[in-house]
Design an enzyme around this catalytic site. Sequence first.
Site, PDB file in Angstrom:
ATOM      1  N   LYS A  35       0.850  -1.208   0.000  1.00  0.00           N
ATOM      2  CA  LYS A  35       0.000   0.000   0.000  1.00  0.00           C
ATOM      3  C   LYS A  35       0.881   1.253   0.000  1.00  0.00           C
ATOM      4  O   LYS A  35       2.100   1.169   0.228  1.00  0.00           O
ATOM      5  CB  LYS A  35      -0.891  -0.017   1.245  1.00  0.00           C
ATOM      6  CG  LYS A  35      -0.105   0.021   2.551  1.00  0.00           C
ATOM      7  CD  LYS A  35      -0.998  -0.202   3.770  1.00  0.00           C
ATOM      8  CE  LYS A  35      -0.167  -0.202   5.038  1.00  0.00           C
ATOM      9  NZ  LYS A  35      -0.965  -0.515   6.228  1.00  0.00           N
ATOM     10  N   ARG A 131      -9.728   0.005  15.952  1.00  0.00           N
ATOM     11  CA  ARG A 131      -9.723   0.851  14.763  1.00  0.00           C
ATOM     12  C   ARG A 131     -10.780   0.261  13.834  1.00  0.00           C
ATOM     13  O   ARG A 131     -11.922   0.624  13.924  1.00  0.00           O
ATOM     14  CB  ARG A 131      -8.304   0.876  14.165  1.00  0.00           C
ATOM     15  CG  ARG A 131      -8.066   1.979  13.186  1.00  0.00           C
ATOM     16  CD  ARG A 131      -6.622   2.026  12.715  1.00  0.00           C
ATOM     17  NE  ARG A 131      -6.185   0.773  12.096  1.00  0.00           N
ATOM     18  CZ  ARG A 131      -4.957   0.554  11.633  1.00  0.00           C
ATOM     19  NH1 ARG A 131      -4.026   1.474  11.720  1.00  0.00           N
ATOM     20  NH2 ARG A 131      -4.641  -0.601  11.072  1.00  0.00           N
ATOM     21  N   TYR A 256      17.791  28.992   8.880  1.00  0.00           N
ATOM     22  CA  TYR A 256      16.652  29.718   9.440  1.00  0.00           C
ATOM     23  C   TYR A 256      16.691  29.742  10.965  1.00  0.00           C
ATOM     24  O   TYR A 256      16.890  28.706  11.604  1.00  0.00           O
ATOM     25  CB  TYR A 256      15.333  29.074   8.986  1.00  0.00           C
ATOM     26  CG  TYR A 256      15.016  29.315   7.530  1.00  0.00           C
ATOM     27  CD1 TYR A 256      14.778  30.608   7.053  1.00  0.00           C
ATOM     28  CD2 TYR A 256      14.944  28.256   6.632  1.00  0.00           C
ATOM     29  CE1 TYR A 256      14.479  30.830   5.717  1.00  0.00           C
ATOM     30  CE2 TYR A 256      14.639  28.474   5.301  1.00  0.00           C
ATOM     31  CZ  TYR A 256      14.407  29.766   4.844  1.00  0.00           C
ATOM     32  OH  TYR A 256      14.108  29.984   3.533  1.00  0.00           O
ATOM     33  N   MET A 304      13.423  24.095   2.404  1.00  0.00           N
ATOM     34  CA  MET A 304      12.558  23.373   1.476  1.00  0.00           C
ATOM     35  C   MET A 304      13.365  22.535   0.476  1.00  0.00           C
ATOM     36  O   MET A 304      13.013  21.397   0.180  1.00  0.00           O
ATOM     37  CB  MET A 304      11.651  24.346   0.713  1.00  0.00           C
ATOM     38  CG  MET A 304      10.631  23.618  -0.160  1.00  0.00           C
ATOM     39  SD  MET A 304       9.591  24.708  -1.130  1.00  0.00           S
ATOM     40  CE  MET A 304       8.536  25.400   0.122  1.00  0.00           C
TER      41      MET A 304
END
Length: 367
Positions: A35, A131, A256, A304
């Site tokens: 999956k 679940r 940053y 990024m």
Amino acid sequence: MARPLIADIDLDALRHNYRLARDQAPHSQAVAVIKADAYGHGAVPCARALEDLAPAFAVACLEEAETLREGGITAPIVLLEGVFEAAELERVEALGLWMAVHSEWQLQALLAYRPARPIPVWVKVDSGMHRLGFPPEQVERVWERLVAAPEHACDLHLMSHFATADALAPDYFQHQMTLLDALARRLDAPTCLANSPATLAWPASHGAWNRPGVMLYGSDPLEASNEASRRLAPVMTLRSAIIAVLEIAAGEPVGYGGRWRAPRPSRIGVVACGYGDGYDRHAVDGTPILVNGQRTALAGKVSMDMLTVDITDLADADIGSEVVLWGRADNGEVLSVDEVARHCDTISYTLLTGVLPRVPRRYHGAD
Ligand SMILES: *Cc1c(COP(=O)(O)O)cnc(C)c1O
């Protein structure tokens, strides 16, 4: 030169890991869970590489099964969550899929649909994961209704999922197992229970089928690794290169927010890989990275498209040097995705499934 970031996929390692899963449970068949695009590795190439080994594949939804069929995969495919609406049953039949049935509405939809040939069904029981699945006390009645509808459903199996199979503490696993053993005995049902950690660590859970997923990709799912899990081989190597080098004085910040500050005069390598590629922005300073196959560390917040690595102690490191974010470096050194995940306060699953489409996949082996 093109941007150097690439995800190298070692299909021989995938086959090695599948065989390991199978060998841990010699009396079970292993459905290869592919999956989420084979946990980010590419569902069709991974299924092709396993086709002669794996008797069946498992996915999360019809669309993923369709992709495999379009890719030429003819083996049985299990829908782990069954259908999401009754209208999908026609496609389930047309594509020759097997499916979980976890809810009353799914059961009713199946009993109202008349396929040309019955559909193989795995009845999902909620044995404690809380679940998906029928409550244990309803399962016998569900089973009877399916047994009474042989034109609709065939090849019934009892399916369940473990909440704590990765953990050392056995109590909750045992609680689920006791319940499942009793149900399977009462219904005389073949089972499919084990995920990767249970395949590796809990032989009592091995049934007619097991469902190894993440271990196929070389991630060790156990809280405490064992002899078998240590033999898993990484399938994905997320590989890039240094695109710039700078020298900074002690005390200078990098990136940053200036999160990382040079504790000494430092050499910093800028690497073409960032969170826009799927590298986790939660990675802390000190997250391991291989440069020329040698361990060093992330220095500064991930951007990024780039990240920065401390290469002060790596005299050979320069523009063009090989960088491995996880996987196997050219010199054979391995940095496990599990170790990187711990530095990102996450699990290997999110890192592997998180590698974004802009990272080209390059396939090796299994031909
Ligand atoms: C994803 C999944 C698996 C595989 O789990 P791993 O931990 O990756 O081995 C097995 N069963 C079900 C129902 C799943 O959703």
